[in-house]
Write an enzyme that holds these catalytic residues in place. Structure first.
Site, PDB file in Angstrom:
ATOM      1  N   CYS A  75     -12.779  52.875 -53.285  1.00 23.37           N
ATOM      2  CA  CYS A  75     -12.768  54.249 -52.885  1.00 23.37           C
ATOM      3  C   CYS A  75     -13.027  55.293 -54.098  1.00 23.37           C
ATOM      4  O   CYS A  75     -13.734  55.967 -54.216  1.00 23.37           O
ATOM      5  CB  CYS A  75     -11.604  54.783 -52.082  1.00 23.37           C
ATOM      6  SG  CYS A  75      -9.910  54.487 -52.811  1.00 23.37           S
ATOM      7  N   HIS A 106      -6.234  56.587 -50.731  1.00 30.62           N
ATOM      8  CA  HIS A 106      -7.537  56.418 -50.283  1.00 30.62           C
ATOM      9  C   HIS A 106      -8.145  57.473 -50.739  1.00 30.62           C
ATOM     10  O   HIS A 106      -7.492  58.791 -50.373  1.00 30.62           O
ATOM     11  CB  HIS A 106      -7.690  56.137 -49.025  1.00 30.62           C
ATOM     12  CG  HIS A 106      -8.992  55.410 -48.561  1.00 30.62           C
ATOM     13  ND1 HIS A 106      -9.832  54.618 -49.239  1.00 30.62           N
ATOM     14  CD2 HIS A 106     -10.072  56.283 -47.953  1.00 30.62           C
ATOM     15  CE1 HIS A 106     -10.818  54.326 -48.614  1.00 30.62           C
ATOM     16  NE2 HIS A 106     -11.135  55.406 -47.742  1.00 30.62           N
ATOM     17  N   HIS A 122     -17.098  57.137 -47.542  1.00 32.31           N
ATOM     18  CA  HIS A 122     -16.070  56.516 -48.331  1.00 32.31           C
ATOM     19  C   HIS A 122     -16.262  55.241 -48.478  1.00 32.31           C
ATOM     20  O   HIS A 122     -17.184  54.430 -47.750  1.00 32.31           O
ATOM     21  CB  HIS A 122     -14.688  56.705 -47.945  1.00 32.31           C
ATOM     22  CG  HIS A 122     -14.500  56.160 -46.508  1.00 32.31           C
ATOM     23  ND1 HIS A 122     -13.334  55.748 -46.284  1.00 32.31           N
ATOM     24  CD2 HIS A 122     -15.260  56.111 -45.255  1.00 32.31           C
ATOM     25  CE1 HIS A 122     -13.334  55.300 -44.869  1.00 32.31           C
ATOM     26  NE2 HIS A 122     -14.495  55.666 -44.418  1.00 32.31           N
TER      27      HIS A 122
END
Length: 212
Positions: free
Chosen positions: A117, A168, A180
């Protein structure tokens, strides 16, 4: 081999990938003319493939972490057409959407090797000359905090986690969606910020100054 002789799934995926490639090319032309990408020494150069489809990895049509491909294309069009979005932010979005379908790889930070990420977010922002910290937790200290979720704008960094700990990050693309690299076994994709798993894990957002 003709299209009619291909298996149905392969044909559908090829058509969808071609649609995405053509849309990206059409939307990229005016942006690149107005704002040519700077040379970034730490991003390896890759030769342009002769087949335009070769540059686009397969995009899953539906997974628990992704919007259907039609919604991903709509998100790309809306983000590119948003009147309030600066040219630099639109460039960020173009380059992020160009990575749709790239496989997730823990610790990855390049299109060739895959992305995690923060590797994805860092790669996109480095392409316009902005260096961000390597991990999502540190990225959450960059820029200006956006405390009201309804005030999110295209290009904002959105953060997720549990027990008050960020783990994240993604890039907001407008209309309640963000792009993402979700997790192992999934590809770079668009997901909803307003419902489902990621809406429950949302923690905060930050706006990094990118200029006009």
């Amino acid at each position: 081999m003709t299209t009619a002789s291909l298996p149905h799934g392969h044909t559908a995926r090829r058509v969808l990938r071609l649609s995405l490639a053509l849309l990206l090319a059409a939307l990229s032309a005016p942006l690149l003319a107005a704002n040519p990408p700077p040379a970034v020494s730490n991003i390896p150069a890759t030769p342009a493939p002769s087949d335009p489809l070769a540059a686009m990895a397969p995009v899953e049509l539906a997974t628990p972490d992704s919007a259907p491909i039609a919604e991903q294309l709509q998100a790309l069009q809306a983000a590119s057409a948003a009147p309030s979005t600066s040219t630099r932010v639109k460039t960020v979005l173009q380059r992020a959407f160009a990575l749709l379908g790239t496989p997730y790889r823990w610790g990855g930070s390049s299109p060739d090797g895959g992305f995690d990420c923060s590797g994805l977010v860092g790669y996109v922002f480095r392409s316009i000359g902005i260096d961000l910290p390597r991990v999502s937790r540190a990225m959450a200290n960059e820029g200006v905090a956006i405390t009201d979720r309804t005030a999110l704008a295209e290009g904002d960094l959105v953060f997720f986690g549990r027990r008050g700990r960020v783990d994240h990050v993604g890039i907001y693309v407008g209309d309640g969606k963000f792009l993402h690299a979700p997790r192992t076994g999934r590809d770079v994709t668009v997901s909803s910020l307003t419902s489902g798993y990621w809406a429950q894990k949302y923690m905060e957002a930050r706006r990094v100054a990118v200029g006009g």
